[in-house]
Design an enzyme around this catalytic site. Structure first.
Site, mmCIF file in Angstrom:
data_model
loop_
_atom_site.group_PDB
_atom_site.id
_atom_site.type_symbol
_atom_site.label_atom_id
_atom_site.label_comp_id
_atom_site.label_asym_id
_atom_site.label_seq_id
_atom_site.Cartn_x
_atom_site.Cartn_y
_atom_site.Cartn_z
ATOM 1 N N ASP A 85 0.855 -1.196 0.000
ATOM 2 C CA ASP A 85 0.000 0.000 0.000
ATOM 3 C C ASP A 85 0.895 1.252 0.000
ATOM 4 O O ASP A 85 1.819 1.360 0.825
ATOM 5 C CB ASP A 85 -0.855 -0.050 1.279
ATOM 6 C CG ASP A 85 -1.986 0.953 1.281
ATOM 7 O OD1 ASP A 85 -2.430 1.360 0.190
ATOM 8 O OD2 ASP A 85 -2.442 1.309 2.392
ATOM 9 N N ASP A 89 2.974 4.935 -5.433
ATOM 10 C CA ASP A 89 2.204 6.167 -5.237
ATOM 11 C C ASP A 89 3.051 7.368 -5.661
ATOM 12 O O ASP A 89 3.769 7.954 -4.860
ATOM 13 C CB ASP A 89 1.788 6.276 -3.765
ATOM 14 C CG ASP A 89 0.934 7.513 -3.510
ATOM 15 O OD1 ASP A 89 0.774 8.329 -4.449
ATOM 16 O OD2 ASP A 89 0.437 7.661 -2.383
ATOM 17 N N SER A 107 -13.013 4.435 4.367
ATOM 18 C CA SER A 107 -13.647 4.046 5.633
ATOM 19 C C SER A 107 -14.922 4.850 5.849
ATOM 20 O O SER A 107 -14.996 6.022 5.476
ATOM 21 C CB SER A 107 -12.677 4.265 6.804
ATOM 22 O OG SER A 107 -11.794 3.166 6.904
ATOM 23 N N SER A 151 -8.929 2.591 8.447
ATOM 24 C CA SER A 151 -9.353 3.299 9.673
ATOM 25 C C SER A 151 -10.517 2.602 10.384
ATOM 26 O O SER A 151 -10.550 2.543 11.616
ATOM 27 C CB SER A 151 -9.745 4.740 9.345
ATOM 28 O OG SER A 151 -8.638 5.431 8.823
ATOM 29 N N GLY A 197 -7.877 8.451 6.849
ATOM 30 C CA GLY A 197 -8.087 8.722 8.260
ATOM 31 C C GLY A 197 -9.554 8.708 8.663
ATOM 32 O O GLY A 197 -10.437 8.422 7.851
ATOM 33 N N HIS A 208 -9.132 4.785 -2.549
ATOM 34 C CA HIS A 208 -8.477 4.830 -1.233
ATOM 35 C C HIS A 208 -9.369 5.625 -0.286
ATOM 36 O O HIS A 208 -10.344 6.258 -0.700
ATOM 37 C CB HIS A 208 -7.116 5.530 -1.355
ATOM 38 C CG HIS A 208 -6.058 4.653 -1.910
ATOM 39 N ND1 HIS A 208 -4.964 4.248 -1.173
ATOM 40 C CD2 HIS A 208 -5.916 4.093 -3.134
ATOM 41 C CE1 HIS A 208 -4.201 3.479 -1.939
ATOM 42 N NE2 HIS A 208 -4.754 3.372 -3.130
ATOM 43 N N GLY A 209 -8.997 5.616 0.988
ATOM 44 C CA GLY A 209 -9.680 6.474 1.955
ATOM 45 C C GLY A 209 -11.169 6.206 2.032
ATOM 46 O O GLY A 209 -11.972 7.134 2.092
ATOM 47 N N GLU A 247 -1.328 5.852 -9.118
ATOM 48 C CA GLU A 247 -2.290 6.847 -8.595
ATOM 49 C C GLU A 247 -2.161 8.173 -9.330
ATOM 50 O O GLU A 247 -1.064 8.672 -9.572
ATOM 51 C CB GLU A 247 -2.079 7.066 -7.089
ATOM 52 C CG GLU A 247 -2.992 8.169 -6.539
ATOM 53 C CD GLU A 247 -3.182 8.168 -5.017
ATOM 54 O OE1 GLU A 247 -2.992 7.111 -4.393
ATOM 55 O OE2 GLU A 247 -3.526 9.223 -4.472
HETATM 56 P P1 13P Z 1 -9.062 4.832 5.327
HETATM 57 O O1 13P Z 1 -8.172 5.679 6.193
HETATM 58 O O2 13P Z 1 -10.279 5.590 4.899
HETATM 59 O O3 13P Z 1 -9.402 3.538 5.956
HETATM 60 O O4 13P Z 1 -8.243 4.511 3.965
HETATM 61 C C1 13P Z 1 -7.289 3.478 3.945
HETATM 62 C C2 13P Z 1 -6.459 3.509 2.715
HETATM 63 O O5 13P Z 1 -6.739 4.174 1.740
HETATM 64 C C3 13P Z 1 -5.260 2.666 2.702
HETATM 65 O O6 13P Z 1 -4.500 2.850 1.542
HETATM 66 O O1 G3H Z 2 -3.428 4.882 3.671
HETATM 67 C C1 G3H Z 2 -2.718 4.459 4.580
HETATM 68 C C2 G3H Z 2 -3.130 3.317 5.422
HETATM 69 O O2 G3H Z 2 -4.237 3.615 6.220
HETATM 70 C C3 G3H Z 2 -1.956 2.826 6.207
HETATM 71 O O3 G3H Z 2 -1.670 3.647 7.291
HETATM 72 O O4 G3H Z 2 0.732 4.231 7.026
HETATM 73 O O5 G3H Z 2 -0.431 4.369 9.265
HETATM 74 O O6 G3H Z 2 0.090 2.134 8.235
HETATM 75 P P1 G3H Z 2 -0.220 3.593 7.985
HETATM 76 ZN ZN ZN Z 3 -4.583 4.860 0.767
#
Ligand code: 13P
Ligand code: G3H
Ligand code: ZN
Length: 311
Positions: free
Chosen positions: A82, A104, A216, A259, A181, A213-214, A134
């Protein structure tokens, strides 16, 4: 069954109008919770590892945990890097057993992003590993990702064909209003995603897997639980699940969730410790954390991603 790439998962997901969940893993309980949920739902799954996870748990432990989960559950699992921020970390993960990596390059200029992404694609494809690129910038703060609201920018649909053709990526992460987040929107702000941008991109890239992504949703029952049991997460707001369901029916084949897993696990561990002040065996509270996480992943697979019973 060995680890698989995301190729077949995405082909089926695109045609079937659903998405595959990509969940971040950092320790044994998280790996178990996710893969047990995927097995119960008879769904493929992507386990993803950030630079922060590799630093926390070490590459070798994560690989062995994921291999154990595959042997235990016998479901198709892709192991994905990731937010790889350099060629070197992508190479390390390709060489070290991952079946998919993300480069990325979103912080670079368009040309620099193409250059670094193409270099990773050349290396990965020669070794049977798929690559996610990305375009566009998501807001939010994580260990390795730190983009302020002001620097965030939506993906420009006019750039996607050139980016995909010149890099050879297998999937593309785009920015349409999600962010990293647990604090995605300000109180009173109406959560919105730019479905018009997604639609435009999917027209330009027929049958091409898009990544969100993102994603949650920050379930309010867990935010309440955290706050009730001594935590402090006022104004934590996520992406409404109906919007993600909508995106999954479109070209979005991979939805990243981290998250929410953190929130579910932490809320239940907090509750356990407050309700059982005499407990000091980590297995007692971590078992509760793992159960909460497993139920959350089952719900995502069944009700949000729509990938149940697709094996
Ligand atoms: P969230 O913070 O919304 O869970 O997104 C996670 C993410 O995009 C990991 O790459
Ligand atoms: O997008 C990032 C993921 O939520 C991973 O988070 O870098 O704190 O492990 P981290
Ligand atoms: Zn991400």
């Amino acid at each position: 069954m060995p680890l698989v790439t995301t190729k077949e998962m995405f082909e089926k997901a695109y045609k079937g109008g659903y998405a595959i969940g990509a969940f971040n893993v950092n320790n044994m309980e998280i790996v178990q919770g996710i893969t047990e949920a995927a097995k119960e739902e008879q769904s493929p799954v992507i386990l993803q590892v950030s630079a922060g996870a590799r630093k926390y748990a070490k590459h070798i432990y994560l690989i062995k945990l994921v291999e154990a989960a595959v042997a235990d559950t016998n479901i198709p699992v892709a192991l994905h890097l990731d937010h790889g921020e350099s060629f070197e970390i992508c190479k390390d993960c390709v060489d070290g057993g991952f079946t998919s990596v993300m480069i990325d390059g979103s912080k670079y200029s368009f040309e620099e992003n193409i250059e670094i992404t193409r270099k990773v694609v050349e290396y990965a494809h020669a070794r049977g590993v798929v690559v996610e690129g990305e375009l566009g910038k998501l807001a939010g703060i994580e260990d390795a990702v730190n983009v302020s609201d002001a620097d965030a920018q939506f993906t420009n649909p006019a750039e996607v064909e050139e980016f995909v053709t010149r890099t050879g990526v297998d999937s593309l992460a785009i920015a349409i209003g999600t962010s990293h987040g647990a604090f995605k929107f300000k109180p009173g702000q109406k959560p919105q995603l730019r479905f018009d941008i997604l639609e435009n991109i999917q027209k330009r890239l027929p049958n091409f897997p898009i990544v969100l992504h993102g994603a949650s949703s920050v379930p309010q029952e867990y935010v309440k639980m955290v706050n009730e049991y001594g935590g402090k997460m006022p104004n934590a707001i996520g992406i409404p699940e109906e919007m993600l369901r909508e995106a999954a029916k479109m070209a979005v084949c991979k939805i990243n969730i981290d998250s929410d897993l953190r929130l579910g696990m932490t809320a239940s561990v907090r509750k356990h410790l407050v309700e059982n002040p005499d407990h000091f065996d980590p297995r007692q509270y971590l078992a509760d954390g793992r159960t909460a996480l497993r139920e959350m992943v089952r719900h995502k697979i069944r009700d949000v991603l729509g990938s149940s019973n697709t094996l």
